[in-house]
Design a protein around this motif. Structure first.
Motif, short mmCIF file in Angstrom:
data_model
loop_
_atom_site.label_atom_id
_atom_site.label_comp_id
_atom_site.label_asym_id
_atom_site.label_seq_id
_atom_site.Cartn_x
_atom_site.Cartn_y
_atom_site.Cartn_z
N GLY A 1 29.70 40.83 41.62
CA GLY A 1 30.85 39.98 41.07
C GLY A 1 32.21 40.03 41.90
N ARG B 1 39.66 42.41 36.01
CA ARG B 1 38.56 41.80 35.34
C ARG B 1 37.46 41.70 36.38
NH1 ARG B 1 36.42 36.92 36.35
NH2 ARG B 1 34.98 35.90 34.76
N ASP B 2 37.72 41.03 37.49
CA ASP B 2 36.73 40.95 38.58
C ASP B 2 36.10 42.25 38.93
OD1 ASP B 2 37.27 38.17 38.25
OD2 ASP B 2 38.75 38.28 40.02
N SER C 1 34.21 37.16 43.88
CA SER C 1 35.40 36.83 43.14
C SER C 1 36.24 36.69 44.57
CB SER C 1 35.93 37.67 42.04
OG SER C 1 37.08 37.32 41.94
N CYS D 1 30.07 35.81 39.69
CA CYS D 1 31.26 36.49 39.18
C CYS D 1 31.74 35.90 37.85
CB CYS D 1 32.30 36.32 40.23
SG CYS D 1 33.11 35.09 40.55
N HIS D 2 30.96 34.91 37.33
CA HIS D 2 31.26 34.44 35.94
C HIS D 2 32.80 33.67 36.02
CE1 HIS D 2 27.88 36.22 33.76
NE2 HIS D 2 27.91 36.96 34.86
N MET E 1 34.11 43.92 35.61
CA MET E 1 33.39 43.61 34.66
C MET E 1 31.87 43.33 35.02
SD MET E 1 35.61 41.58 31.88
CE MET E 1 34.35 41.26 30.76
N TYR E 2 31.77 42.59 36.18
CA TYR E 2 30.85 42.11 36.88
C TYR E 2 29.95 42.93 38.03
CZ TYR E 2 31.80 38.76 33.40
OH TYR E 2 32.12 38.02 32.31
#
Length: 238
Positions: A151, A142-143, A155, A226-227, A146-147
């Motif tokens: 990001g 995901r890290d 992360s 990184c949300h 996605m960003y």
């Protein structure tokens, strides 16, 4: 934060095992001293064993056909290394390199099967370990995807702080020297792009260097980039 980090370093990804079940694992292990620079296994090797890190550090990598290396995991004392589904995969998907002389407990899959059949509570703990391993993989992808690279870098810095971090007031010192090349291999970027992103974070006063080690000065800024989903430390680790 310091106390939590110490617990993770002591028990690693096997913290899901009770003391009794960890002792059961210890009984079936065959101890081995592995020198720095050697390998526990190579990508494509038969995966009929798991490896428990009693002392030392292990790097798990995936290589492309062009020879580029992606660092997926950095294992340390208290971690168990190997295929998370040892009963269904006949070959290793990754390569495990020994970063420093390590003491390893080798666990044969057949012995592990006997433990699982004999003790239902051990089977539950082992399923928890598999779940942690899969969640760790999922959150890392995901890290990475996605960003963007910023990001992914932020992360990775957060994961490094959870794994090797020491709290000093409002800052966190990552007490392992991590090179820009290491960071680029962890996020699938070039060394030059990592240099630029770190320079930008330093200008924003989010990170700094101290004796060659990274200091995180503004954790919240990294989390915003990184949300961050505030996963528990056993998942949010390198």
């Amino acid at each position: 934060m310091s106390n939590q980090l110490n617990v993770i370093e002591a028990r690693g990804n096997t913290s899901c095992f009770s003391d009794q079940n960890l002792d059961r694992l210890m009984v079936i292990m065959k101890d081995r001293i592995v020198p720095e620079g050697s390998h526990l296994f190579w990508e494509g090797d038969v995966s009929d064993k798991l490896f428990y890190v009693k002392r030392g550090r292990i790097k798990l990598t995936k290589s492309t056909d062009e020879g580029k290396e992606l660092i997926l995991y950095m294992y340390q004392t208290g971690d168990m290394v190997g295929q998370a589904d040892p009963f269904f995969s006949s070959k290793h998907s990754f390569t495990a390199e020994v970063l420093e002389e390590s003491e390893i407990g080798v666990i044969d899959t057949k012995d592990l099967e006997v433990l699982i059949c004999q003790h239902c509570d051990f089977a539950i703990d082992f399923m928890k370990w598999m779940g942690i391993h899969h969640r760790l993989t999922q959150t890392k992808f995901r890290d990475l995807m996605m960003y963007g690279k910023p990001g992914a870098l932020c992360s990775t810095l957060i994961r490094l702080s959870n794994t090797y971090g020491e709290k000093h007031g409002d800052t966190i010192l990552i007490h392992k020297k991590i090179t820009h090349t290491d960071l680029s291999n962890m996020i699938g970027a070039t060394r030059e792009s990592v240099n630029r992103m770190l320079s930008d974070l330093r200008k924003k006063d989010a990170v700094e260097y101290e004796n060659g080690m990274i200091v995180i000065k503004n954790l919240e800024m990294l989390q915003d980039i990184c949300h961050c989903e505030l996963c528990p430390n056993e998942i949010c680790r390198i």
